[in-house]
Design an enzyme around this catalytic site. Structure first.
Site, PDB file in Angstrom:
ATOM      1  N   ASN A 156       0.675  -1.194  -0.079  1.00 49.37           N
ATOM      2  CA  ASN A 156       0.119   0.047  -0.036  1.00 49.37           C
ATOM      3  C   ASN A 156       0.903   1.252   0.065  1.00 49.37           C
ATOM      4  O   ASN A 156       0.682   2.220   0.954  1.00 49.37           O
ATOM      5  CB  ASN A 156      -0.845   0.025   1.307  1.00 49.37           C
ATOM      6  CG  ASN A 156      -2.441   0.064   0.888  1.00 49.37           C
ATOM      7  OD1 ASN A 156      -2.714   0.680   0.011  1.00 49.37           O
ATOM      8  ND2 ASN A 156      -3.372  -0.515   1.711  1.00 49.37           N
TER       9      ASN A 156
ATOM     10  N   LYS B 177      -1.840  -8.014  -6.649  1.00 47.37           N
ATOM     11  CA  LYS B 177      -2.902  -7.383  -6.951  1.00 47.37           C
ATOM     12  C   LYS B 177      -2.806  -6.877  -8.499  1.00 47.37           C
ATOM     13  O   LYS B 177      -2.012  -6.073  -8.551  1.00 47.37           O
ATOM     14  CB  LYS B 177      -3.486  -6.399  -6.262  1.00 47.37           C
ATOM     15  CG  LYS B 177      -3.785  -6.803  -4.641  1.00 47.37           C
ATOM     16  CD  LYS B 177      -4.023  -5.775  -3.699  1.00 47.37           C
ATOM     17  CE  LYS B 177      -2.978  -4.873  -3.477  1.00 47.37           C
ATOM     18  NZ  LYS B 177      -3.245  -3.810  -2.374  1.00 47.37           N
TER      19      LYS B 177
ATOM     20  N   ALA C 261     -10.377  -1.138  -3.555  1.00 49.08           N
ATOM     21  CA  ALA C 261     -10.386  -2.311  -4.373  1.00 49.08           C
ATOM     22  C   ALA C 261      -9.516  -2.979  -3.391  1.00 49.08           C
ATOM     23  O   ALA C 261      -9.535  -4.335  -3.195  1.00 49.08           O
ATOM     24  CB  ALA C 261     -10.451  -2.383  -5.695  1.00 49.08           C
TER      25      ALA C 261
ATOM     26  N   ASP D 206      -8.000  -2.861  -0.398  1.00 47.57           N
ATOM     27  CA  ASP D 206      -8.448  -3.210   0.834  1.00 47.57           C
ATOM     28  C   ASP D 206      -9.541  -4.243   0.909  1.00 47.57           C
ATOM     29  O   ASP D 206      -9.333  -5.307   1.788  1.00 47.57           O
ATOM     30  CB  ASP D 206      -8.955  -2.015   1.625  1.00 47.57           C
ATOM     31  CG  ASP D 206      -7.863  -0.760   1.816  1.00 47.57           C
ATOM     32  OD1 ASP D 206      -6.703  -1.244   1.493  1.00 47.57           O
ATOM     33  OD2 ASP D 206      -8.144   0.138   1.762  1.00 47.57           O
TER      34      ASP D 206
ATOM     35  N   ASP E 185     -15.685   3.182  -0.100  1.00 44.26           N
ATOM     36  CA  ASP E 185     -14.328   2.304   0.205  1.00 44.26           C
ATOM     37  C   ASP E 185     -14.967   0.972   0.579  1.00 44.26           C
ATOM     38  O   ASP E 185     -14.231  -0.140   0.487  1.00 44.26           O
ATOM     39  CB  ASP E 185     -13.245   2.714   1.112  1.00 44.26           C
ATOM     40  CG  ASP E 185     -12.431   3.888   0.511  1.00 44.26           C
ATOM     41  OD1 ASP E 185     -12.716   4.328  -0.738  1.00 44.26           O
ATOM     42  OD2 ASP E 185     -11.749   4.512   0.947  1.00 44.26           O
TER      43      ASP E 185
HETATM   44  P1  ATP Z   1      -6.541   0.644  -4.432  1.00 46.67           P
HETATM   45  O1  ATP Z   1      -5.465   1.219  -4.101  1.00 46.67           O
HETATM   46  O2  ATP Z   1      -7.664   1.541  -5.524  1.00 46.67           O
HETATM   47  O3  ATP Z   1      -7.485  -0.037  -3.244  1.00 46.67           O
HETATM   48  P2  ATP Z   1      -4.831  -1.589  -5.393  1.00 46.67           P
HETATM   49  O4  ATP Z   1      -4.110  -1.059  -6.550  1.00 46.67           O
HETATM   50  O5  ATP Z   1      -4.459  -1.806  -3.896  1.00 46.67           O
HETATM   51  O6  ATP Z   1      -6.308  -0.709  -5.438  1.00 46.67           O
HETATM   52  P3  ATP Z   1      -6.515  -3.347  -7.304  1.00 46.67           P
HETATM   53  O7  ATP Z   1      -5.165  -4.215  -8.083  1.00 46.67           O
HETATM   54  O8  ATP Z   1      -6.748  -2.192  -7.876  1.00 46.67           O
HETATM   55  O9  ATP Z   1      -5.879  -2.840  -5.836  1.00 46.67           O
HETATM   56  O10 ATP Z   1      -7.524  -4.147  -6.889  1.00 46.67           O
HETATM   57  C1  ATP Z   1      -7.640  -5.430  -5.946  1.00 46.67           C
HETATM   58  C2  ATP Z   1      -8.507  -6.322  -6.430  1.00 46.67           C
HETATM   59  O11 ATP Z   1      -9.815  -5.912  -6.644  1.00 46.67           O
HETATM   60  C3  ATP Z   1      -8.028  -6.832  -7.904  1.00 46.67           C
HETATM   61  O12 ATP Z   1      -6.756  -7.914  -7.539  1.00 46.67           O
HETATM   62  C4  ATP Z   1      -9.136  -7.528  -8.660  1.00 46.67           C
HETATM   63  O13 ATP Z   1      -9.424  -8.651  -7.861  1.00 46.67           O
HETATM   64  C5  ATP Z   1     -10.258  -6.616  -8.019  1.00 46.67           C
HETATM   65  N1  ATP Z   1     -10.418  -5.385  -9.061  1.00 46.67           N
HETATM   66  C6  ATP Z   1      -9.793  -4.106  -9.158  1.00 46.67           C
HETATM   67  N2  ATP Z   1     -10.397  -3.651 -10.211  1.00 46.67           N
HETATM   68  C7  ATP Z   1     -11.473  -4.298 -10.710  1.00 46.67           C
HETATM   69  C8  ATP Z   1     -12.187  -4.233 -11.732  1.00 46.67           C
HETATM   70  N3  ATP Z   1     -12.150  -2.951 -12.784  1.00 46.67           N
HETATM   71  N4  ATP Z   1     -13.136  -5.050 -11.865  1.00 46.67           N
HETATM   72  C9  ATP Z   1     -13.210  -6.207 -11.148  1.00 46.67           C
HETATM   73  N5  ATP Z   1     -12.339  -6.587  -9.928  1.00 46.67           N
HETATM   74  C10 ATP Z   1     -11.373  -5.443  -9.950  1.00 46.67           C
END
Ligand code: ATP
Length: 315
Positions: free
Chosen positions: A166, A225, A255, A257, A293
């Site tokens: 994060n 992720k 997403a 978290d 969130d």
């Molecule tokens: P954030 O910092 O915005 O919380 P992040 O970069 O830590 O996000 P992401 O990889 O964007 O994490 O999202 C975590 C998980 O959520 C992804 O591995 C996926 O499974 C799901 N996810 C993210 N975006 C999407 C999407 N557009 N549609 C469906 N699932 C999604």
């Protein structure tokens, strides 16, 4: 007893209805990476305790009340004389959100190793999992020491440690982040990072080398992720990838978290790696498909809801 202890800065959040410079309305809620994970786990029926500090103000009351209402134990949430931090979200257009933090000299930044010791002392038996993120050590020396103390206490009590990298680039330099996060990652059992964040957990190389380095250092699972492309988990025995669940994305923030809450819920339930990943991908999709969130995160009985055909009415 709490199965999970987490710590960090829970803030008030303002979600503007439109461009902030034009004025208008905003919705008041609660935000913070670890608080989001705590709520996500509580919704899935797990016992979670949140350690942190809020100000002696109405926003602090909101944070405390929300966590408590969501079933998160707040015995280790201290009230500090400093004000509650605030984060402001402006969804500039669908898919693009401006995030503006007002957390300098906030209560959350006063978190210390003493708070963590009190949090662990509140419970006669240790938690099964400690969840920390890279946000908290970036808040200052006190919060960084709090994370270190939490990891030390968790490891000595036999709890599993989960680190979600994060990275918050506005809080610290990349070199400080890499040094701190690499040291934390090798003490963790579960390391979660986005593809872009993974290089902050090691000395260099591509994804395969970084993951191999973490596993060689004793990390048992590395979870990557990948946003709308889904997520992967690598253990010493297997490498698995799951695509994201297809949903209409209305608000992608949170997403990560939500994903961690689902993944850790799978860990606590003793699920195999593929099922842990499936639960994380599902809770991540819920966060993306709903505003807020954590507001749209599923309860355990709602986990199958994404299988319903579009237009379903649940009666
Ligand atoms: P954030 O910092 O915005 O919380 P992040 O970069 O830590 O996000 P992401 O990889 O964007 O994490 O999202 C975590 C998980 O959520 C992804 O591995 C996926 O499974 C799901 N996810 C993210 N975006 C999407 C999407 N557009 N549609 C469906 N699932 C999604």
């Amino acid at each position: 007893m709490s199965e999970v202890v987490t710590l960090g800065e829970a803030m008030a959040c303002l979600r503007a209805d439109g461009p902030i410079n034009l004025g208008g309305g905003a919705h008041i809620s609660v935000a913070g990476a670890e608080a989001n994970v705590a709520i996500g786990l509580a919704r899935l029926g797990h016992g979670v305790s949140f350690a942190g500090a809020v100000g002696p103000d109405r926003l602090g009351d909101l944070v405390r009340r929300t966590l408590r209402a969501e079933g998160v134990a707040v015995g280790a949430l201290r009230t500090d004389p400093a004000p509650t931090g605030i984060v402001v979200f402006e969804q500039r257009m669908t898919g693009v959100t401006r995030v503006d933090y007002h957390r300098r000299a906030s209560a959350g930044g006063t978190l210390s190793a003493g708070d963590v010791e009190s949090a662990f002392a509140l419970h006669p038996s240790p938690p099964r999992v400690l969840h920390v993120t890279g946000v908290t050590p970036a808040l200052g020396p006190g919060p960084a020491q709090a994370v270190q103390a939490a990891v030390r206490l968790a490891r000595s009590a036999g709890a599993r440690v989960c680190l979600d990298v994060n990275h918050r680039a506005r809080l610290w330099s990349e070199s400080t982040a890499r040094r701190t996060l690499t040291a934390l990652a090798v003490q963790a059992d579960i390391v979660v990072a986005s593809e872009e964040e993974l290089p902050l957990t090691g000395a260099g190389g591509g994804e395969a080398e970084l993951v191999a380095g973490l596993l060689a250092a004793g990390v048992s699972e590395v979870v990557v992720k990948r946003g709308a492309a889904g997520a992967s988990v690598v253990t010493t025995r297997e490498t698995l990838h799951l695509p994201a669940r297809p949903v209409t994305a209305v608000d992608p923030i949170g997403a990560g978290d939500a994903f961690v809450a689902g993944y850790l819920s799978g860990v606590l339930d003793g699920l195999p790696a593929a099922a842990r990943l499936a639960r994380g991908v599902t809770t991540g999709a819920f966060a993306v498909a709903c505003h807020g969130d954590w507001e749209g995160l599923p309860t355990r009985s709602e986990l199958d809801m994404l299988d319903l055909p579009d237009g379903s009415a649940v009666r």
